[in-house]
Scaffold this motif. Structure first.
Motif, PDB file in Angstrom:
ATOM      1  N   GLY A   1      49.874  51.962  36.968  1.00  0.00           N
ATOM      2  CA  GLY A   1      49.632  52.440  35.612  1.00  0.00           C
ATOM      3  C   GLY A   1      50.713  53.313  35.019  1.00  0.00           C
ATOM      4  N   ALA A   2      51.904  53.343  35.621  1.00  0.00           N
ATOM      5  CA  ALA A   2      52.993  54.159  35.070  1.00  0.00           C
ATOM      6  C   ALA A   2      53.228  53.788  33.617  1.00  0.00           C
ATOM      7  N   PRO A   3      53.330  54.764  32.730  1.00  0.00           N
ATOM      8  CA  PRO A   3      53.460  54.459  31.303  1.00  0.00           C
ATOM      9  C   PRO A   3      54.833  53.897  30.957  1.00  0.00           C
ATOM     10  N   GLY A   4      54.871  53.098  29.896  1.00  0.00           N
ATOM     11  CA  GLY A   4      56.129  52.635  29.346  1.00  0.00           C
ATOM     12  C   GLY A   4      56.795  51.511  30.090  1.00  0.00           C
TER      13      GLY A   4
ATOM     14  N   GLY B   1      52.132  42.693  42.937  1.00  0.00           N
ATOM     15  CA  GLY B   1      52.758  43.687  43.812  1.00  0.00           C
ATOM     16  C   GLY B   1      53.443  44.780  43.017  1.00  0.00           C
ATOM     17  N   LEU B   2      54.110  44.400  41.928  1.00  0.00           N
ATOM     18  CA  LEU B   2      54.744  45.384  41.048  1.00  0.00           C
ATOM     19  C   LEU B   2      53.707  46.284  40.392  1.00  0.00           C
ATOM     20  N   ALA B   3      52.648  45.682  39.852  1.00  0.00           N
ATOM     21  CA  ALA B   3      51.635  46.470  39.159  1.00  0.00           C
ATOM     22  C   ALA B   3      50.959  47.473  40.088  1.00  0.00           C
ATOM     23  N   LEU B   4      50.669  47.055  41.306  1.00  0.00           N
ATOM     24  CA  LEU B   4      50.019  47.959  42.248  1.00  0.00           C
ATOM     25  C   LEU B   4      50.945  49.101  42.650  1.00  0.00           C
TER      26      LEU B   4
ATOM     27  N   SER C   1      46.202  36.350  43.101  1.00  0.00           N
ATOM     28  CA  SER C   1      46.654  37.120  41.946  1.00  0.00           C
ATOM     29  C   SER C   1      46.202  36.508  40.629  1.00  0.00           C
ATOM     30  N   TYR C   2      46.042  35.203  40.606  1.00  0.00           N
ATOM     31  CA  TYR C   2      45.629  34.519  39.379  1.00  0.00           C
ATOM     32  C   TYR C   2      44.329  35.092  38.834  1.00  0.00           C
ATOM     33  N   ALA C   3      43.384  35.380  39.735  1.00  0.00           N
ATOM     34  CA  ALA C   3      42.077  35.876  39.288  1.00  0.00           C
ATOM     35  C   ALA C   3      42.206  37.179  38.516  1.00  0.00           C
ATOM     36  N   VAL C   4      43.151  38.024  38.919  1.00  0.00           N
ATOM     37  CA  VAL C   4      43.351  39.315  38.250  1.00  0.00           C
ATOM     38  C   VAL C   4      43.870  39.100  36.839  1.00  0.00           C
ATOM     39  N   PHE C   5      44.945  38.323  36.712  1.00  0.00           N
ATOM     40  CA  PHE C   5      45.567  38.164  35.400  1.00  0.00           C
ATOM     41  C   PHE C   5      44.726  37.284  34.473  1.00  0.00           C
ATOM     42  N   GLN C   6      43.964  36.372  35.039  1.00  0.00           N
ATOM     43  CA  GLN C   6      43.051  35.595  34.204  1.00  0.00           C
ATOM     44  C   GLN C   6      41.946  36.482  33.642  1.00  0.00           C
ATOM     45  N   ALA C   7      41.399  37.368  34.477  1.00  0.00           N
ATOM     46  CA  ALA C   7      40.279  38.211  34.051  1.00  0.00           C
ATOM     47  C   ALA C   7      40.661  39.135  32.905  1.00  0.00           C
ATOM     48  N   VAL C   8      41.924  39.570  32.871  1.00  0.00           N
ATOM     49  CA  VAL C   8      42.338  40.527  31.831  1.00  0.00           C
ATOM     50  C   VAL C   8      43.101  39.855  30.695  1.00  0.00           C
ATOM     51  N   GLY C   9      43.183  38.528  30.729  1.00  0.00           N
ATOM     52  CA  GLY C   9      43.826  37.813  29.638  1.00  0.00           C
ATOM     53  C   GLY C   9      45.336  37.947  29.593  1.00  0.00           C
ATOM     54  N   ASP C  10      45.973  38.121  30.760  1.00  0.00           N
ATOM     55  CA  ASP C  10      47.412  38.353  30.804  1.00  0.00           C
ATOM     56  C   ASP C  10      48.201  37.164  31.325  1.00  0.00           C
ATOM     57  N   LEU C  11      47.592  35.981  31.398  1.00  0.00           N
ATOM     58  CA  LEU C  11      48.322  34.795  31.837  1.00  0.00           C
ATOM     59  C   LEU C  11      49.327  34.362  30.767  1.00  0.00           C
ATOM     60  N   VAL C  12      50.427  33.770  31.219  1.00  0.00           N
ATOM     61  CA  VAL C  12      51.391  33.123  30.327  1.00  0.00           C
ATOM     62  C   VAL C  12      51.271  31.626  30.561  1.00  0.00           C
ATOM     63  N   VAL C  13      50.742  30.912  29.578  1.00  0.00           N
ATOM     64  CA  VAL C  13      50.460  29.479  29.715  1.00  0.00           C
ATOM     65  C   VAL C  13      51.369  28.703  28.763  1.00  0.00           C
TER      66      VAL C  13
ATOM     67  N   PRO D   1      50.836  48.577  31.435  1.00  0.00           N
ATOM     68  CA  PRO D   1      50.434  49.831  32.073  1.00  0.00           C
ATOM     69  C   PRO D   1      48.945  49.915  32.391  1.00  0.00           C
ATOM     70  N   ASP D   2      48.110  49.149  31.674  1.00  0.00           N
ATOM     71  CA  ASP D   2      46.664  49.241  31.935  1.00  0.00           C
ATOM     72  C   ASP D   2      46.079  47.980  32.560  1.00  0.00           C
ATOM     73  N   THR D   3      46.928  47.087  33.113  1.00  0.00           N
ATOM     74  CA  THR D   3      46.416  45.866  33.738  1.00  0.00           C
ATOM     75  C   THR D   3      45.427  46.181  34.859  1.00  0.00           C
ATOM     76  N   LEU D   4      45.783  47.099  35.755  1.00  0.00           N
ATOM     77  CA  LEU D   4      44.900  47.397  36.889  1.00  0.00           C
ATOM     78  C   LEU D   4      43.594  48.023  36.431  1.00  0.00           C
ATOM     79  N   ALA D   5      43.664  48.921  35.442  1.00  0.00           N
ATOM     80  CA  ALA D   5      42.442  49.566  34.949  1.00  0.00           C
ATOM     81  C   ALA D   5      41.504  48.533  34.344  1.00  0.00           C
TER      82      ALA D   5
END
Length: 432
Positions: free
Chosen positions: A354-357, A347-350, A403-415, A381-385
């Motif tokens: 892509g706001a920088p910084g 929800g935050l990312a959307l 939401s898991y599918a999004v962060f898994q696909a881009v390698g952004d999970l915290v495990v 900043p580039d998670t959605l892209a």
């Protein structure tokens, strides 16, 4: 000079590590232990996601004290190097939905407390998740009844305080009943809080503290959320035959509570770590609630204010918060992967689009967000892209609670795996 993506990610992970360290039972628990009794027995019992590690902390701190007892932890949540000869037995149950193993363990635990004297000490170790792990049906109810109740509670979107009001009035274990069973022994509760406001009556449904709620309140909540409970549960709530122990109950008069780890203590540890990183920290609160995705949007708005106007503080800064949000599912809907933290983060990312910084980490301190294998995730900043380049529609995934599918696909999970503690969700929004 701006921060690189690698630097921002590493910083957020260090802040999360600081939160976990502050809630580690091995370091937090020993200084809160009472003196063992000069005469009488010492019985150690406990429930929750941190139960195994809390029990280990007691065994290490009291190597010469004769101990007996039993704690109930989630399946697979044993400590990495358990003692060769355990004095405190370990049993397992299921979370978030209870199982027969947990119910049997809860009955076994209560049996240990029968027939105690005023010379005996009961040390109760409690942490989040204990309600499900120690689900013991009240007379006239079955485990299947309570399984159906818990499924309905999880679907309702009700905050944890209201869910536990209903649980307490269908239970033979929670809502002060454990302390009543141990009377007249002295009961000292060592608690790790995972609830807004650190209310001990809410942590694991308060097995050792008075219950201020009533059958009437439980019935009103069922009606308000239009919960479809089993007929046996509805009849039990209507009959209201045996209320839970209330404030002033003499069976709970000798009880003592010691809070050993809380969401705020972990947030303060994150703030201290942030200052060491050269960041200005702002703790927004340890009890932020509401729909996860909506909270993500609010945090995005605050981060934009920091970036654009230096309000409420100037960059480089980090916004810290904790608490338990909710994910409300439509009737009969099935959620995708992920839980509160990842849903809030998406929800935050959307909202930021892509706001920088601006980078953010949202994670559950128990190491398990929802039913996933991740504690949470990081948004960049580039998670959605990157997600769209991988063929995913992040907005559609949020609508499907996946939401898991999004962060898994881009390698952004915290495990992290199970952390064996739990002070609820923590969030860090980095603005540089």
């Amino acid at each position: 000079m701006g921060w690189s993506d690698t630097e921002a990610r590493a910083c957020l992970k260090r802040l999360f590590a600081a939160a976990l360290a502050a809630a580690d039972p091995l370091t937090a628990l020993p200084r809160h232990l009472p003196d063992p009794p000069c005469q009488g027995r010492t019985i150690v019992v406990g429930v929750g996601k941190a139960a195994a590690k809390m029990a280990l902390a007691v065994e290490r701190a009291w190597p010469e004290v004769p101990l007996t007892g039993l704690v109930i932890a989630p399946h697979g949540a044993d400590v990495p190097d358990p003692p060769a000869s355990r004095r405190i037995a370990l049993r397992f149950g299921s979370h978030p939905l209870p199982d027969a193993a947990g119910a049997a363990a809860a009955a076994e635990l209560l049996a240990l407390l029968r027939g105690l004297s005023a010379r005996d000490l009961v040390l109760f170790l409690v942490s989040g998740g204990g309600s499900a792990l120690s689900t013991l049906p009240a007379p006239g109810l079955t485990l299947d009844d309570l399984l159906a109740v818990n499924r309905e509670l999880l679907r309702s979107g009700a905050p944890i305080q209201e869910m536990n009001c209903i649980r307490k009035h269908l239970s033979a274990f929670s809502g002060g009943r454990l302390a009543a069973a141990a009377h007249p022994a002295r009961v000292v509760t060592l608690a790790i809080s995972d609830v807004p406001g650190d209310d001990p009556a809410v942590i694991a449904s308060g097995p050792t503290v008075p219950d201020p709620t009533s059958f009437a309140e439980a019935r009103a909540l069922v009606a308000h959320y239009r919960m479809r409970l089993p007929e046996a549960a509805i009849r039990h709530l209507a009959a209201a035959e045996e209320e839970s122990p209330k404030p002033g109950d003499p069976r709970l008069a000798t009880g003592e509570l010691r809070m050993i780890a809380t969401p705020m203590l972990s947030l303060r540890a994150m703030a201290e770590a942030a200052r060491a990183e050269g960041l200005a920290p702002l703790i927004l609160g340890d009890a932020l609630e509401g729909e996860a995705r909506e909270l993500g949007r609010v945090l995005a708005g605050i981060a934009r204010g920091v970036a654009a106007h230096g309000t409420p503080l100037s960059r480089p800064a980090v916004l810290l918060s904790g608490g338990e949000t909710t994910v409300t599912l439509p009737p009969d809907a099935m959620a995708g992967g992920g839980g509160r933290s990842m849903e809030g983060l998406l929800g935050l990312a959307l909202t930021l689009e892509g706001a920088p910084g601006i980078w953010a980490l949202m994670a559950d301190t128990d190491g398990i967000d929802g039913k996933s294998d991740a504690a949470g995730a990081i948004a960049t900043p580039d998670t959605l892209a990157r997600a769209r380049a991988a063929g995913l529609d992040p907005r559609a995934k949020l609508a499907a609670h996946d939401s898991y599918a999004v962060f898994q696909a881009v390698g952004d999970l915290v495990v992290t795996g199970p952390t064996l503690t739990n002070v609820n969700d923590v969030r860090a929004v980095l603005v540089v």
